[in-house]
Design a protein around this motif. Structure first.
Motif, PDB file in Angstrom:
ATOM      1  N   TRP A 137       0.611  -1.262  -0.383  1.00 63.49           N
ATOM      2  CA  TRP A 137      -0.052  -0.139  -0.093  1.00 63.49           C
ATOM      3  C   TRP A 137       0.849   0.990  -0.056  1.00 63.49           C
ATOM      4  O   TRP A 137       0.100   2.125  -1.062  1.00 63.49           O
ATOM      5  CB  TRP A 137      -0.779  -0.156   1.133  1.00 63.49           C
ATOM      6  CG  TRP A 137      -1.772  -0.840   0.864  1.00 63.49           C
ATOM      7  CD1 TRP A 137      -3.012  -1.145  -0.185  1.00 63.49           C
ATOM      8  CD2 TRP A 137      -2.958  -1.645   2.001  1.00 63.49           C
ATOM      9  NE1 TRP A 137      -3.381  -1.758   0.244  1.00 63.49           N
ATOM     10  CE2 TRP A 137      -3.818  -2.403   1.652  1.00 63.49           C
ATOM     11  CE3 TRP A 137      -3.118  -1.391   3.303  1.00 63.49           C
ATOM     12  CZ2 TRP A 137      -4.737  -2.510   1.983  1.00 63.49           C
ATOM     13  CZ3 TRP A 137      -3.559  -1.946   4.117  1.00 63.49           C
ATOM     14  CH2 TRP A 137      -4.366  -2.885   3.728  1.00 63.49           C
ATOM     15  N   ALA A 174       0.502   3.813  -2.825  1.00 62.67           N
ATOM     16  CA  ALA A 174       0.280   4.804  -2.285  1.00 62.67           C
ATOM     17  C   ALA A 174       1.071   6.274  -3.259  1.00 62.67           C
ATOM     18  O   ALA A 174       0.917   7.415  -4.102  1.00 62.67           O
ATOM     19  CB  ALA A 174       0.535   5.402  -1.551  1.00 62.67           C
ATOM     20  N   VAL A 182       1.354   6.286  -6.967  1.00 63.76           N
ATOM     21  CA  VAL A 182       0.307   7.276  -8.003  1.00 63.76           C
ATOM     22  C   VAL A 182       0.743   8.538  -7.300  1.00 63.76           C
ATOM     23  O   VAL A 182       0.156   9.856  -8.082  1.00 63.76           O
ATOM     24  CB  VAL A 182      -1.715   6.629  -6.670  1.00 63.76           C
ATOM     25  CG1 VAL A 182      -2.345   7.908  -7.386  1.00 63.76           C
ATOM     26  CG2 VAL A 182      -1.374   5.630  -7.485  1.00 63.76           C
ATOM     27  N   LEU A 194       0.814  11.069  -1.174  1.00 67.12           N
ATOM     28  CA  LEU A 194      -0.195  10.440  -0.803  1.00 67.12           C
ATOM     29  C   LEU A 194       0.005   9.294  -0.070  1.00 67.12           C
ATOM     30  O   LEU A 194       0.785   8.388   0.139  1.00 67.12           O
ATOM     31  CB  LEU A 194      -1.070   9.432  -2.229  1.00 67.12           C
ATOM     32  CG  LEU A 194      -1.886   8.197  -1.806  1.00 67.12           C
ATOM     33  CD1 LEU A 194      -3.419   9.807  -1.400  1.00 67.12           C
ATOM     34  CD2 LEU A 194      -2.375   7.955  -3.323  1.00 67.12           C
ATOM     35  N   PRO A 218      -0.917   6.105   2.846  1.00 67.96           N
ATOM     36  CA  PRO A 218      -1.611   5.002   2.185  1.00 67.96           C
ATOM     37  C   PRO A 218      -2.892   4.533   2.626  1.00 67.96           C
ATOM     38  O   PRO A 218      -3.812   3.565   2.284  1.00 67.96           O
ATOM     39  CB  PRO A 218      -0.935   3.415   3.172  1.00 67.96           C
ATOM     40  CG  PRO A 218       1.145   3.919   3.158  1.00 67.96           C
ATOM     41  CD  PRO A 218       0.900   5.781   3.247  1.00 67.96           C
ATOM     42  N   TYR A 232      -4.074   6.539   0.016  1.00 66.73           N
ATOM     43  CA  TYR A 232      -4.388   5.049  -1.651  1.00 66.73           C
ATOM     44  C   TYR A 232      -5.696   4.245  -1.198  1.00 66.73           C
ATOM     45  O   TYR A 232      -6.010   4.052  -2.001  1.00 66.73           O
ATOM     46  CB  TYR A 232      -3.373   4.263  -1.415  1.00 66.73           C
ATOM     47  CG  TYR A 232      -3.266   3.739  -2.177  1.00 66.73           C
ATOM     48  CD1 TYR A 232      -3.537   3.714  -3.731  1.00 66.73           C
ATOM     49  CD2 TYR A 232      -3.506   1.897  -1.921  1.00 66.73           C
ATOM     50  CE1 TYR A 232      -2.776   2.883  -4.741  1.00 66.73           C
ATOM     51  CE2 TYR A 232      -3.704   1.132  -3.126  1.00 66.73           C
ATOM     52  CZ  TYR A 232      -3.490   1.255  -4.580  1.00 66.73           C
ATOM     53  OH  TYR A 232      -4.119   0.085  -5.771  1.00 66.73           O
ATOM     54  N   LYS A 233      -5.846   3.674  -0.196  1.00 74.01           N
ATOM     55  CA  LYS A 233      -7.045   2.952   0.031  1.00 74.01           C
ATOM     56  C   LYS A 233      -8.131   3.440  -0.247  1.00 74.01           C
ATOM     57  O   LYS A 233      -9.599   3.159  -0.406  1.00 74.01           O
ATOM     58  CB  LYS A 233      -7.284   2.227   1.964  1.00 74.01           C
ATOM     59  CG  LYS A 233      -6.053   1.178   2.067  1.00 74.01           C
ATOM     60  CD  LYS A 233      -5.922   0.759   3.355  1.00 74.01           C
ATOM     61  CE  LYS A 233      -5.035   1.687   4.211  1.00 74.01           C
ATOM     62  NZ  LYS A 233      -5.116   0.654   5.948  1.00 74.01           N
ATOM     63  N   SER A 253      -8.510   3.852  -3.799  1.00 74.05           N
ATOM     64  CA  SER A 253      -9.017   2.988  -4.363  1.00 74.05           C
ATOM     65  C   SER A 253     -10.321   2.445  -4.482  1.00 74.05           C
ATOM     66  O   SER A 253     -10.825   1.771  -5.336  1.00 74.05           O
ATOM     67  CB  SER A 253      -8.162   1.532  -4.282  1.00 74.05           C
ATOM     68  OG  SER A 253      -7.663   0.658  -4.393  1.00 74.05           O
ATOM     69  N   ILE A 267      -5.025   4.194 -10.290  1.00 76.39           N
ATOM     70  CA  ILE A 267      -5.729   3.259  -9.600  1.00 76.39           C
ATOM     71  C   ILE A 267      -5.096   2.180 -10.472  1.00 76.39           C
ATOM     72  O   ILE A 267      -4.804   1.468 -10.169  1.00 76.39           O
ATOM     73  CB  ILE A 267      -6.426   3.616  -8.519  1.00 76.39           C
ATOM     74  CG1 ILE A 267      -6.226   4.831  -8.028  1.00 76.39           C
ATOM     75  CG2 ILE A 267      -7.225   2.930  -8.434  1.00 76.39           C
ATOM     76  CD1 ILE A 267      -5.351   4.482  -6.717  1.00 76.39           C
ATOM     77  N   LYS A 303      -1.997   1.262 -11.436  1.00 75.11           N
ATOM     78  CA  LYS A 303      -0.883   0.560  -9.824  1.00 75.11           C
ATOM     79  C   LYS A 303      -1.536  -1.024  -9.735  1.00 75.11           C
ATOM     80  O   LYS A 303      -1.521  -2.018  -9.502  1.00 75.11           O
ATOM     81  CB  LYS A 303      -0.723   1.330  -9.248  1.00 75.11           C
ATOM     82  CG  LYS A 303      -0.415   3.024  -9.078  1.00 75.11           C
ATOM     83  CD  LYS A 303       0.595   2.541  -9.964  1.00 75.11           C
ATOM     84  CE  LYS A 303       1.367   4.625 -10.306  1.00 75.11           C
ATOM     85  NZ  LYS A 303       1.507   5.295 -11.952  1.00 75.11           N
TER      86      LYS A 303
END
Length: 165
Positions: free
Chosen positions: A35, A39, A42, A46, A48, A51-52, A55, A116, A119
């Motif tokens: 993660w 992140a 991206v 960013l 983690p 990122y979650k 995403s 996203i 990745k």
């Protein structure tokens, strides 16, 4: 009728359970690292948890902040801070809920969707490549056992454990 020695089910030992616990710990450490890497790929700023969130928005579509918090089992205040950060990075926007003018949806921007997708597909490709080296029976068994464990282990989300790190 009592089960024979051959058909009796043996209970797991503490050492065996500790071994599973250790393997899960190692898996979670690796997932956190993935993660963090995803992140950074991206956007360098960013986090983690961001990122979650982004995403989830890319994969599930626009959502209310409260629904994001519930879905990801993280505190609403964390979602609120992260959404503002995602907006500042150009990865998310908030839009009015057409059914309730007071409510707002959070949605991913086209740039976030593209990033996203790239990745995520790389990480998904790695998982698929690894699991393709396993037998179909082993993959089925892993899925079945993970589903069983997931349904049996209930860990309530708290602000300490739900920070998204």
């Amino acid at each position: 009728m009592t089960p024979s020695a051959e058909t009796a089910i043996r209970a797991a030992t503490d050492d065996e359970i500790a071994s599973v616990e250790e393997q899960l710990r190692l898996l979670f450490v690796r997932v956190r690292a993935v993660w963090k890497e995803a992140a950074a790929a991206v956007h360098p700023d960013l986090q983690p948890v961001g990122y979650k969130i982004i995403s989830a928005l890319v994969h599930r579509g626009r959502m209310h902040a409260g629904a994001l918090a519930d879905t990801l089992e993280i505190d609403k205040s964390v979602v609120s801070r992260q959404v503002k950060h995602l907006e500042a990075l150009g990865l998310a926007v908030t839009v009015a809920d057409p059914n309730d003018g007071r409510a707002r949806f959070v949605e991913a921007t086209p740039a976030a969707i593209e990033s996203i997708g790239q990745k995520g597909s790389r990480m998904q490709q790695q998982l698929y490549a690894s699991l393709r080296t396993w037998s179909g029976d082993d993959v089925d068994e892993l899925a079945r056992l993970l589903a069983r464990l997931t349904s049996e282990v209930v860990a309530p989300a708290t602000t300490d454990s739900a920070s998204g790190d």
